[in-house]
Scaffold this active site. Structure first.
Site, PDB file in Angstrom:
ATOM      1  N   ASP A   1       0.779  -1.116   0.110  1.00  0.00           N
ATOM      2  CA  ASP A   1      -0.080  -0.009  -0.097  1.00  0.00           C
ATOM      3  C   ASP A   1       0.915   1.205   0.076  1.00  0.00           C
ATOM      4  O   ASP A   1       2.076   1.201   0.676  1.00  0.00           O
ATOM      5  CB  ASP A   1      -0.995  -0.073   0.937  1.00  0.00           C
ATOM      6  CG  ASP A   1      -0.327   0.137   2.435  1.00  0.00           C
ATOM      7  OD1 ASP A   1       0.018   1.078   3.208  1.00  0.00           O
ATOM      8  OD2 ASP A   1      -0.015  -1.014   3.186  1.00  0.00           O
TER       9      ASP A   1
ATOM     10  N   ASP B   1      -9.909   3.607   5.816  1.00  0.00           N
ATOM     11  CA  ASP B   1      -8.798   3.645   6.867  1.00  0.00           C
ATOM     12  C   ASP B   1      -9.396   4.287   8.126  1.00  0.00           C
ATOM     13  O   ASP B   1      -9.429   5.423   8.251  1.00  0.00           O
ATOM     14  CB  ASP B   1      -7.402   4.275   6.233  1.00  0.00           C
ATOM     15  CG  ASP B   1      -6.356   4.396   7.246  1.00  0.00           C
ATOM     16  OD1 ASP B   1      -6.523   3.948   8.359  1.00  0.00           O
ATOM     17  OD2 ASP B   1      -5.169   4.513   6.784  1.00  0.00           O
TER      18      ASP B   1
ATOM     19  N   GLU C   1      -8.409   4.850  12.055  1.00  0.00           N
ATOM     20  CA  GLU C   1      -7.620   4.644  13.153  1.00  0.00           C
ATOM     21  C   GLU C   1      -7.379   5.942  13.791  1.00  0.00           C
ATOM     22  O   GLU C   1      -7.744   7.058  13.555  1.00  0.00           O
ATOM     23  CB  GLU C   1      -6.025   4.581  12.407  1.00  0.00           C
ATOM     24  CG  GLU C   1      -5.737   5.342  11.346  1.00  0.00           C
ATOM     25  CD  GLU C   1      -4.287   4.698  10.779  1.00  0.00           C
ATOM     26  OE1 GLU C   1      -3.271   4.729  11.516  1.00  0.00           O
ATOM     27  OE2 GLU C   1      -4.201   4.846   9.513  1.00  0.00           O
TER      28      GLU C   1
END
Length: 245
Positions: A53, A138, A140
């Site tokens: 990634d 994503d 987080e």
């Protein structure tokens, strides 16, 4: 004017040790351990399907060399929040597709922004482009404001998922162990999980992709790169991509 430091050498060593301790603590916050740089981690004999990634910070990439080095897929940063767009997304997408890699796109989810506006941002960047993997969100705590309640963050995530799915996109969720326990477990088990667990396979989680290291060495990429593994056989990989006959 440059002033030469006057503190003794022992204090320099102490300062370096403190910085190393801070780095270790930061890695522990994401539920991960440091893994030395290696070209064969995760082990290709154990994980037949491996990928990287990337984002603009990885610079110019030779995707032909990446593929020849045994990499099957690439997840490319597209967007963040409601307006940020990765400046190399389009170039990385075209080059990776041309090289014959399976291509995915990911969005860094902001806790303090409406989910549907974040969905609009990545949908605008994709703009009809074909991606092989589900759109990855994503999620987080690192670099995100944590003043919002978990329920509110999940509601905003629901908005983003609902918009993307209503427009024909499949969705995959990324997080580390702490984020997965806080935001995903008990609410989003039906979605493929892309999990960060640096140093050891996250056997206690039902993961689809495992982000195994931030310090991988892959031909075609200058410097360290994130390397990931798929949890399954080549046949299972074809099913995941929707390519099985």
């Amino acid at each position: 004017m440059f002033l030469k430091p006057t503190y003794p050498f022992a204090r320099k060593l102490h300062k370096r040790a403190a910085l190393a301790g801070m780095l270790t603590a930061l890695l522990m916050l994401c539920g991960c351990k440091h893994v030395p740089s290696t070209t064969v981690y995760p082990d290709p004999d154990a994980y037949a399907i491996r990928g990287i990634d990337i984002s603009a910070h990885n610079g110019d990439i030779d995707f032909e060399a990446v593929k020849k080095d045994g990499i099957s897929f690439v997840l490319i940063k597209a967007t963040e929040g409601t307006s940020f767009k990765d400046r190399k997304f389009q170039a990385n997408y075209l080059a990776a597709k041309t090289a014959g890699l399976m291509v995915g796109a990911y969005h860094f989810f902001r806790f303090d922004a409406p989910g549907y506006m974040q969905a609009l941002n990545i949908a605008n960047s994709l703009n009809g482009r074909t991606i092989d993997l589900p759109v990855a969100i994503d999620i987080e705590e690192w670099t995100n404001p944590n003043s919002q309640a978990t329920d509110l963050i999940q509601d905003r995530l629901d908005e983003m998922i609902d918009y993307l799915e209503s427009h024909g996109y499949r969705v995959m969720l990324y997080s580390n162990k702490n984020g997965s326990a806080r935001f995903i477990r008990g609410r989003y088990e039906g979605y493929p999980l892309w999990l960060c667990s640096l140093g050891a396979e996250p056997a206690e989680f039902d993961w689809t992709l495992w982000q195994a290291t931030h310090h991988g060495a892959v031909k075609g990429v200058k410097g360290a790169v994130d390397v990931n593994a798929f949890n399954g056989t080549p046949e299972a990989w074809a099913n995941f991509l929707g390519l099985a006959q």
